[in-house]
Scaffold this active site. Sequence first.
Site, PDB file in Angstrom:
ATOM      1  N   GLU A   1      10.851 -45.668 -14.109  1.00 17.38           N
ATOM      2  CA  GLU A   1       9.827 -45.423 -13.088  1.00 17.38           C
ATOM      3  C   GLU A   1      10.089 -46.142 -11.784  1.00 17.38           C
ATOM      4  OE1 GLU A   1       5.938 -46.714 -14.322  1.00 17.38           O
ATOM      5  OE2 GLU A   1       6.733 -48.349 -15.515  1.00 17.38           O
TER       6      GLU A   1
ATOM      7  N   LYS B   1       0.837  -1.204   0.000  1.00 12.51           N
ATOM      8  CA  LYS B   1       0.000   0.000   0.000  1.00 12.51           C
ATOM      9  C   LYS B   1       0.868   1.249   0.000  1.00 12.51           C
ATOM     10  CE  LYS B   1      -3.587  -0.586   2.622  1.00 12.51           C
ATOM     11  NZ  LYS B   1      -4.099  -0.824   3.986  1.00 12.51           N
TER      12      LYS B   1
ATOM     13  N   GLY C   1      -8.231  -7.114   4.707  1.00 18.22           N
ATOM     14  CA  GLY C   1      -9.070  -7.180   5.901  1.00 18.22           C
ATOM     15  C   GLY C   1      -8.435  -7.872   7.099  1.00 18.22           C
TER      16      GLY C   1
ATOM     17  N   ARG D   1       2.608 -48.167 -24.511  1.00 16.16           N
ATOM     18  CA  ARG D   1       3.135 -48.964 -23.397  1.00 16.16           C
ATOM     19  C   ARG D   1       2.509 -50.350 -23.412  1.00 16.16           C
ATOM     20  NH1 ARG D   1       1.860 -46.960 -17.428  1.00 16.16           N
ATOM     21  NH2 ARG D   1      -0.209 -47.767 -17.956  1.00 16.16           N
TER      22      ARG D   1
ATOM     23  N   SER E   1      11.229 -42.660 -21.039  1.00 13.08           N
ATOM     24  CA  SER E   1      10.130 -41.788 -20.669  1.00 13.08           C
ATOM     25  C   SER E   1       9.974 -41.909 -19.166  1.00 13.08           C
ATOM     26  CB  SER E   1       8.855 -42.220 -21.387  1.00 13.08           C
ATOM     27  OG  SER E   1       7.790 -41.417 -20.959  1.00 13.08           O
TER      28      SER E   1
ATOM     29  N   GLY F   1       8.291 -42.181 -15.993  1.00 13.36           N
ATOM     30  CA  GLY F   1       6.955 -42.447 -15.471  1.00 13.36           C
ATOM     31  C   GLY F   1       6.921 -41.931 -14.049  1.00 13.36           C
ATOM     32  N   THR F   2       6.682 -40.649 -13.928  1.00 11.21           N
ATOM     33  CA  THR F   2       6.892 -40.025 -12.615  1.00 11.21           C
ATOM     34  C   THR F   2       5.817 -40.370 -11.589  1.00 11.21           C
ATOM     35  OG1 THR F   2       5.947 -38.038 -13.601  1.00 11.21           O
ATOM     36  CG2 THR F   2       8.336 -38.113 -13.358  1.00 11.21           C
ATOM     37  N   ASN F   3       4.703 -40.958 -12.023  1.00 15.98           N
ATOM     38  CA  ASN F   3       3.734 -41.407 -11.015  1.00 15.98           C
ATOM     39  C   ASN F   3       4.355 -42.512 -10.171  1.00 15.98           C
ATOM     40  OD1 ASN F   3       1.941 -39.700 -12.194  1.00 15.98           O
ATOM     41  ND2 ASN F   3       0.742 -41.276 -13.234  1.00 15.98           N
ATOM     42  N   ASP F   4       4.801 -43.583 -10.849  1.00 16.78           N
ATOM     43  CA  ASP F   4       5.405 -44.684 -10.119  1.00 16.78           C
ATOM     44  C   ASP F   4       6.774 -44.303  -9.567  1.00 16.78           C
ATOM     45  OD1 ASP F   4       3.757 -46.991  -9.851  1.00 16.78           O
ATOM     46  OD2 ASP F   4       3.749 -47.143 -12.034  1.00 16.78           O
TER      47      ASP F   4
ATOM     48  N   CYS G   1       5.957 -38.956 -18.973  1.00 17.43           N
ATOM     49  CA  CYS G   1       4.572 -39.296 -19.269  1.00 17.43           C
ATOM     50  C   CYS G   1       3.734 -39.422 -18.004  1.00 17.43           C
ATOM     51  CB  CYS G   1       4.502 -40.588 -20.075  1.00 17.43           C
ATOM     52  SG  CYS G   1       5.159 -41.996 -19.177  1.00 17.43           S
TER      53      CYS G   1
ATOM     54  N   MET H   1      -5.638  -6.903   8.854  1.00 15.99           N
ATOM     55  CA  MET H   1      -5.133  -6.022   9.893  1.00 15.99           C
ATOM     56  C   MET H   1      -5.986  -4.766   9.911  1.00 15.99           C
ATOM     57  SD  MET H   1      -1.108  -6.703   9.661  1.00 15.99           S
ATOM     58  CE  MET H   1      -1.105  -6.126   8.021  1.00 15.99           C
TER      59      MET H   1
ATOM     60  N   ARG I   1      -3.559  -1.546  -6.481  1.00 13.47           N
ATOM     61  CA  ARG I   1      -2.695  -2.731  -6.550  1.00 13.47           C
ATOM     62  C   ARG I   1      -3.139  -3.569  -7.737  1.00 13.47           C
ATOM     63  NH1 ARG I   1      -5.462  -4.553  -1.150  1.00 13.47           N
ATOM     64  NH2 ARG I   1      -7.445  -5.249  -1.957  1.00 13.47           N
TER      65      ARG I   1
ATOM     66  N   ARG J   1      -2.005 -46.120 -22.776  1.00 10.64           N
ATOM     67  CA  ARG J   1      -2.104 -47.211 -21.809  1.00 10.64           C
ATOM     68  C   ARG J   1      -2.959 -48.294 -22.455  1.00 10.64           C
ATOM     69  NH1 ARG J   1      -2.896 -42.375 -18.447  1.00 10.64           N
ATOM     70  NH2 ARG J   1      -1.454 -42.404 -16.679  1.00 10.64           N
TER      71      ARG J   1
ATOM     72  N   ARG K   1      -3.009   3.307   8.677  1.00 10.23           N
ATOM     73  CA  ARG K   1      -3.359   2.109   7.906  1.00 10.23           C
ATOM     74  C   ARG K   1      -2.202   1.129   7.872  1.00 10.23           C
ATOM     75  NH1 ARG K   1      -4.586   4.578   2.116  1.00 10.23           N
ATOM     76  NH2 ARG K   1      -5.861   2.692   1.932  1.00 10.23           N
TER      77      ARG K   1
ATOM     78  N   HIS L   1      -8.372 -42.230  -8.713  1.00 11.01           N
ATOM     79  CA  HIS L   1      -8.741 -42.739 -10.025  1.00 11.01           C
ATOM     80  C   HIS L   1      -9.707 -41.781 -10.722  1.00 11.01           C
ATOM     81  CE1 HIS L   1     -11.184 -45.289 -12.780  1.00 11.01           C
ATOM     82  NE2 HIS L   1      -9.976 -45.688 -13.136  1.00 11.01           N
TER      83      HIS L   1
ATOM     84  N   TYR M   1      10.455 -33.607 -24.491  1.00 14.23           N
ATOM     85  CA  TYR M   1       9.010 -33.374 -24.496  1.00 14.23           C
ATOM     86  C   TYR M   1       8.383 -33.720 -23.154  1.00 14.23           C
ATOM     87  CZ  TYR M   1       8.284 -38.426 -24.902  1.00 14.23           C
ATOM     88  OH  TYR M   1       8.267 -39.770 -24.658  1.00 14.23           O
TER      89      TYR M   1
HETATM   90  P1  ADP Z   1      -7.413  -2.461   3.941  1.00 14.27           P
HETATM   91  O1  ADP Z   1      -5.982  -2.768   3.760  1.00 14.27           O
HETATM   92  O2  ADP Z   1      -8.121  -3.376   4.853  1.00 14.27           O
HETATM   93  O3  ADP Z   1      -8.116  -2.232   2.633  1.00 14.27           O
HETATM   94  P2  ADP Z   1      -7.144   0.409   4.161  1.00 14.27           P
HETATM   95  O4  ADP Z   1      -5.930   0.932   4.850  1.00 14.27           O
HETATM   96  O5  ADP Z   1      -7.129   0.441   2.676  1.00 14.27           O
HETATM   97  O6  ADP Z   1      -7.435  -1.040   4.707  1.00 14.27           O
HETATM   98  O7  ADP Z   1      -8.353   1.224   4.690  1.00 14.27           O
HETATM   99  C1  ADP Z   1      -9.664   0.849   4.460  1.00 14.27           C
HETATM  100  C2  ADP Z   1     -10.472   2.001   3.936  1.00 14.27           C
HETATM  101  O8  ADP Z   1     -10.387   3.102   4.804  1.00 14.27           O
HETATM  102  C3  ADP Z   1     -10.010   2.544   2.613  1.00 14.27           C
HETATM  103  O9  ADP Z   1     -10.503   1.801   1.557  1.00 14.27           O
HETATM  104  C4  ADP Z   1     -10.614   3.920   2.619  1.00 14.27           C
HETATM  105  O10 ADP Z   1     -11.939   3.863   2.188  1.00 14.27           O
HETATM  106  C5  ADP Z   1     -10.541   4.295   4.073  1.00 14.27           C
HETATM  107  N1  ADP Z   1      -9.384   5.169   4.274  1.00 14.27           N
HETATM  108  C6  ADP Z   1      -8.133   4.863   4.569  1.00 14.27           C
HETATM  109  N2  ADP Z   1      -7.355   5.955   4.618  1.00 14.27           N
HETATM  110  C7  ADP Z   1      -8.144   6.993   4.341  1.00 14.27           C
HETATM  111  C8  ADP Z   1      -7.942   8.408   4.225  1.00 14.27           C
HETATM  112  N3  ADP Z   1      -6.735   8.945   4.391  1.00 14.27           N
HETATM  113  N4  ADP Z   1      -8.989   9.166   3.933  1.00 14.27           N
HETATM  114  C9  ADP Z   1     -10.207   8.617   3.735  1.00 14.27           C
HETATM  115  N5  ADP Z   1     -10.469   7.312   3.832  1.00 14.27           N
HETATM  116  C10 ADP Z   1      -9.447   6.505   4.133  1.00 14.27           C
HETATM  117 MG    MG Z   2       3.752 -46.860 -13.995  1.00 12.57          MG
HETATM  118 MG    MG Z   3      -7.672  -1.041   1.249  1.00 12.08          MG
END
Ligand code: ADP
Ligand code: MG
Ligand code: MG
Length: 950
Positions: free
Chosen positions: A822, A79, A158, A695, A841, A843-846, A908, A160, A399, A639, A149, A517, A928
Amino acid sequence: MRFVSFRIPAHRVPLPKVLLFEYQFMAKKLKKPSAKKVSAKATKPTKKAQSPKKNRYVYYFGDGKADGDGKMKPLLGGKGANLAEMTRIGLPVPPGFTITTEVCTYFYENKKSYPPELNEQVKAALAKVEKSVGKRLADRDNPLLLSVRSGARDSMPGMMDTILNLGMNDEVVEIVAEKSGNPRFAWDSYRRFLQMYGDVVMGVQKREGEDHEPFETVIEEVKHAAGVEKDTDLSVDDLKSMVEKFKKLIKERTGKAFPQNPHEQMWGSIGAVFGSWNNDRAIVYRRKYNIPHEWGTAVNVQTMVFGNRGDASATGVAFTRDPATGEKVFYGEYLINAQGEDVVAGVRTPHPVALLAKEMPAAHKELLLVRDHLEKHFRDMQDLEFTIEENRLFMLQTRNGKRTGFAAVRIAVDMVNEKLITREEAIKRIPADSLSHLLAPIFDRQSVKSAKKIATGLAAGPGAASGHIVFNAKDAVEMAHKGQPVILVRVETSPEDLRGMIAAEAILTARGGVSSHAALVARQMGKVCVCGASALKIDYVQKTVTAGDLTLTEGDFISVDGTAGEVYAGEVKTAHSEVVQVLVEKKLDPKKSQTFQRFASLMSWADKARKLEVRTNADTPDQVATATAFGAKGIGLTRTEHMFFEGDRIDAMREMILAESLDERKTALAKLLPFQRQDFIGIFQELKGLPATIRTLDPPLHEFLPQTESQQADLAQKLGVPIEKIRRRVEELHEFNPMLGHRGCRLGISFPEVTEMQARAIFEAAAEVQKKGIKTRPEIMIPLVGFPKELKLQIEIVNRVASEVAKESKVRFNYLVGTMIEIPRGALVADKIAEDAQFFSFGTNDLTQTTLGMSRDDSGSFLPHYQELEIVKNNPFATIDQTGVGKLMEVARDLGRKSRPEIKLGICGEHGGDPESVKFCHRIGLSYVSCSPFRVPVARLAAAQAALEG
Ligand code: ADP
Ligand code: MG
Ligand code: MG
């Protein structure tokens, strides 16, 4: 006082010094940049960033400048690095600073304390932020509010905590109310801050026995008293009373008052974010996704922008393209007058981002520019978070977005066509497995929404299918014959079920893993399969399958999603993948399918890049046709025993096994010969001159015998022998450990006439096909060789039969004889074996079973635990154990080449369709890989990736 109101007038310098028109101007300048230039230019780190001062723990971003950049994810977290990068490229990012992951490491190594330099560095960075925005933390005239953040190197959505509106207290809330002229917004922000701070920093959370989070309980009380449903309908007085109740709750639960001092709040929040790196949720998540604990999290402290300032404000999340289909449409949602997690929390139903064009046209227009800019810069689909404050857009996160396999292909190929990325980048970027999504039938999206999910299991054969429940192969064949789609539901499957599996749309088992199987056959046939759906109770007698309190009976509809591993009651509509419609069914005009065209482009790029050839494991002309349509350049494994299960052949096979004398056996074999010859004719014709590794008989004989009383009686009658005789022979053939028993070339050694019959069938078929003007290239492969003499004896038979048939038919054969490597002994004496073998060839299963001394079919009970403990990283039956089994392969390669430098090397085993294993095969210089037909495109792509990775 510099500002008359809290609200920043549009003509004054806004938070980040990038005005809308400036931004638009910059975006225009960047219009059609060559892919490479953009990233090189914008991500060029400043001198500072290149040689960071020793002990630098804090990195500022704001006003178009940043100490860090997008490449510094290990240090700044994903982030933080991207906030810096977005700032650098002129996007509207509220200013702030990032405290590095090194501080997190220090924190845990030093009894949760900070490096001595940190305090000063944070002070300096905060002063810069304050200067930039013209506000100060805890200031009476212009109070600054912050968010704190977390942000790890890899996103941990979600896991942390985030704290918003930091800096609020009893005094500041009044100032904000007055300056903004919007007391509702001020009090709403305060109550949100109290809740987050109370929860995350002070630990006011659900206690044992409580059903709800205590803050949520208070919110419900206040809403109830006010008689409103939506939080946006709460009045200022309601919010004020909520604030009082929150403060009381914190005091009651912790014995401590909520801290009024904003600086104390900031340090409390920073500590809590570092602390959250080791909360249970985060630890479990890291274990699941293999994120090292040592990485640590960074902390981002950032100026707040407000999506909760009224109806011209909003908060939202979006993808620059549709992450499910890959379509180039802006995809996302937002909530008006809301903050932070409201969008995902489900308190109100968010609006689709397209609606923003109507509700906030200016902001929407700008958001579209940002979308374009982000994609051009990051050159990949982005998952972004934004906030609109009084019609002004701010970017809070971006991201690379997660996507389905289907979308991965579409996005990468489209981006090549848009000249955003190179072909090589597209090849490298698409997880090779994604291609199986492209080939698999799909559930109709609407239809699946209304279906009832009854179980989950292993996603063993990708795709989706719906049909009538049947419980055995016979019923499957009969019903399918009547044109009914059927789903074969079994506790587990065995070779006896093969015909039923072929007839069924999908296979569903209650027991068995990815290499059972059912899974193996499903993959080879490209069948939809879910196995090990242990919630299902299957009763063969009553012909019912029960899940919880729902019982389905034979004939009822059931639906199986083998891509997701899910089972639904009732019918869910499906459609064939377009690629299959074009290539295999030849029903769809390739020009009419964009999906096919993208697939075809990608495959042609991959073929140019790769060195490794791709063959297929196929036993029937149909499978050959499918595989060659998918680009296979021959067969790596046929086979032959699979051919003995069809129709009446099993009876002749059983007669052969039951034979007590050579003559009897020869009589039975003579019955099998024409069947087998016919099979090979079909295969050679379909191959049109491509090579076919065939085979000789491999599995232990008892697999072919009737095991139940009634099957034995049936056979006795057919063969006109007493049932006693059959029972006795079955008992005689019983083995304690069939995998290590009388099988492979051992059968051909004991019964040379079996090998002879098979060789004759192959060469007679080759002769017949060649007479039609179609070339054949049989490569006869002797299984399970450990002693050079075993191979020598079998090769003698093959060569003798070849010259006999050549004489009889006056056809010359272009054939090879080789062996499977194999068992470890075979690998260790490969130099001796190569004196006779023209190819190896693997035969990596066996080879995996025998090298690890681990039965594939029994490993399900302990392997998952092994993976959890990281004794093994992957399932060795799915991905080659490179350090063990792989070492033996290298030994065999070196020894083999010593006696026969031009020896042909291939693989194979099932591993031939596993991308990691394919890459390994490339690295050790095989010529191959061979895999099931539907894995061929996956292997082609993986082989190209291996070549490009070098
Ligand atoms: P997570 O990693 O769980 O997505 P974030 O750090 O992105 O957590 O924060 C979650 C939400 O909080 C963001 O999507 C945004 O909507 C809000 N937020 C975070 N920082 C700010 C900020 N500086 N101003 C306004 N909203 C913020
Ligand atoms: Mg075999
Ligand atoms: Mg976020």
